[in-house]
Design a protein around this motif. Sequence first.
Motif, PDB file in Angstrom:
ATOM      1  N   HIS A  20       0.840  -1.195   0.000  1.00 25.24           N
ATOM      2  CA  HIS A  20       0.000   0.000   0.000  1.00 25.24           C
ATOM      3  C   HIS A  20       0.875   1.244   0.000  1.00 25.24           C
ATOM      4  O   HIS A  20       1.957   1.267   0.560  1.00 25.24           O
ATOM      5  N   SER A  21       0.381   2.281  -0.627  1.00 22.03           N
ATOM      6  CA  SER A  21       1.149   3.504  -0.778  1.00 22.03           C
ATOM      7  C   SER A  21       0.653   4.574   0.183  1.00 22.03           C
ATOM      8  O   SER A  21      -0.303   5.278  -0.107  1.00 22.03           O
ATOM      9  N   ALA A  22       1.294   4.694   1.298  1.00 19.12           N
ATOM     10  CA  ALA A  22       0.895   5.690   2.296  1.00 19.12           C
ATOM     11  C   ALA A  22       1.302   7.083   1.835  1.00 19.12           C
ATOM     12  O   ALA A  22       2.271   7.263   1.111  1.00 19.12           O
ATOM     13  N   MET A  23       0.548   8.072   2.298  1.00 17.45           N
ATOM     14  CA  MET A  23       0.878   9.460   2.022  1.00 17.45           C
ATOM     15  C   MET A  23       2.155   9.807   2.787  1.00 17.45           C
ATOM     16  O   MET A  23       2.290   9.485   3.962  1.00 17.45           O
ATOM     17  N   ARG A  50      -2.118   5.301  -8.365  1.00 10.27           N
ATOM     18  CA  ARG A  50      -2.880   5.929  -9.448  1.00 10.27           C
ATOM     19  C   ARG A  50      -4.054   6.648  -8.799  1.00 10.27           C
ATOM     20  O   ARG A  50      -4.977   6.002  -8.295  1.00 10.27           O
ATOM     21  N   LEU A  51      -3.986   7.968  -8.750  1.00 10.42           N
ATOM     22  CA  LEU A  51      -5.087   8.728  -8.177  1.00 10.42           C
ATOM     23  C   LEU A  51      -6.272   8.682  -9.125  1.00 10.42           C
ATOM     24  O   LEU A  51      -6.122   8.897 -10.335  1.00 10.42           O
ATOM     25  N   THR A  52      -7.433   8.385  -8.596  1.00 16.33           N
ATOM     26  CA  THR A  52      -8.646   8.331  -9.407  1.00 16.33           C
ATOM     27  C   THR A  52      -9.566   9.509  -9.128  1.00 16.33           C
ATOM     28  O   THR A  52     -10.423   9.815  -9.941  1.00 16.33           O
ATOM     29  N   GLY A  73      -1.173   7.454 -15.178  1.00 15.34           N
ATOM     30  CA  GLY A  73      -0.708   6.171 -14.656  1.00 15.34           C
ATOM     31  C   GLY A  73      -0.259   6.277 -13.215  1.00 15.34           C
ATOM     32  O   GLY A  73      -0.668   7.159 -12.474  1.00 15.34           O
ATOM     33  N   MET A  74       0.607   5.336 -12.855  1.00 16.17           N
ATOM     34  CA  MET A  74       1.131   5.277 -11.498  1.00 16.17           C
ATOM     35  C   MET A  74       2.200   6.356 -11.306  1.00 16.17           C
ATOM     36  O   MET A  74       3.065   6.535 -12.155  1.00 16.17           O
ATOM     37  N   GLU A  75       2.108   7.060 -10.200  1.00 11.00           N
ATOM     38  CA  GLU A  75       3.051   8.137  -9.860  1.00 11.00           C
ATOM     39  C   GLU A  75       3.312   8.098  -8.362  1.00 11.00           C
ATOM     40  O   GLU A  75       2.587   7.453  -7.611  1.00 11.00           O
ATOM     41  N   GLY A  96      -7.528   6.464  -4.676  1.00  8.70           N
ATOM     42  CA  GLY A  96      -6.744   5.918  -5.774  1.00  8.70           C
ATOM     43  C   GLY A  96      -6.521   4.438  -5.597  1.00  8.70           C
ATOM     44  O   GLY A  96      -7.097   3.801  -4.711  1.00  8.70           O
ATOM     45  N   LEU A  97      -5.669   3.901  -6.453  1.00  9.27           N
ATOM     46  CA  LEU A  97      -5.321   2.487  -6.429  1.00  9.27           C
ATOM     47  C   LEU A  97      -3.827   2.354  -6.210  1.00  9.27           C
ATOM     48  O   LEU A  97      -3.027   2.967  -6.922  1.00  9.27           O
ATOM     49  N   GLY A  98      -3.450   1.542  -5.217  1.00  9.43           N
ATOM     50  CA  GLY A  98      -2.047   1.257  -4.982  1.00  9.43           C
ATOM     51  C   GLY A  98      -1.511   0.336  -6.066  1.00  9.43           C
ATOM     52  O   GLY A  98      -2.269  -0.227  -6.867  1.00  9.43           O
ATOM     53  N   ALA A  99      -0.207   0.167  -6.113  1.00  4.94           N
ATOM     54  CA  ALA A  99       0.426  -0.691  -7.118  1.00  4.94           C
ATOM     55  C   ALA A  99      -0.082  -2.125  -7.036  1.00  4.94           C
ATOM     56  O   ALA A  99      -0.069  -2.849  -8.026  1.00  4.94           O
ATOM     57  N   ASP A 100      -0.557  -2.540  -5.870  1.00  2.00           N
ATOM     58  CA  ASP A 100      -1.081  -3.892  -5.696  1.00  2.00           C
ATOM     59  C   ASP A 100      -2.558  -3.992  -6.040  1.00  2.00           C
ATOM     60  O   ASP A 100      -3.159  -5.052  -5.909  1.00  2.00           O
ATOM     61  N   GLY A 101      -3.179  -2.888  -6.489  1.00  4.03           N
ATOM     62  CA  GLY A 101      -4.579  -2.898  -6.885  1.00  4.03           C
ATOM     63  C   GLY A 101      -5.563  -2.577  -5.777  1.00  4.03           C
ATOM     64  O   GLY A 101      -6.759  -2.499  -6.023  1.00  4.03           O
ATOM     65  N   HIS A 102      -5.075  -2.385  -4.558  1.00  4.70           N
ATOM     66  CA  HIS A 102      -5.980  -2.076  -3.449  1.00  4.70           C
ATOM     67  C   HIS A 102      -6.451  -0.620  -3.520  1.00  4.70           C
ATOM     68  O   HIS A 102      -5.662   0.281  -3.791  1.00  4.70           O
TER      69      HIS A 102
END
Length: 113
Positions: A20-23, A50-52, A73-75, A96-102
């Motif tokens: 997961h991508s924490a702030m 990926r911010l949605t 895309g992913m940033e 958004g969606l983390g790199a793992d899709g969560h």
Amino acid sequence: MKNILLAGTMALFATGALAHSAMDETTPAHEAVLTEAPAEVVMNFLHDIRLTRVSMTHADHASVDLDLSAYKGMEIDFTVPMQPMGSGAYVIDWRGLGADGHAMTGSFSFVVE
């Protein structure tokens, strides 16, 4: 055998949590008090995301979506323009969606005096 299964299960959950991508930080900083409204908000994450959606609520006004068209895309770092609305409390909500899709969500706020 139970110990091996327990250890394996714990390892799977730990790996998922790390993905997961924490702030990391925001500009303006969370709960900052500013003298003038910024023209943009900056969000930095620890890992790709990926911010949605990013929305802004100001004082008693309805929430407005901010423009994410520059990001496809992913940033890790996002600089999002916003329309300053003068003094008062601002809340920035993101998802958004983390790199793992969560799916991930969060928010931060600041005040303009």
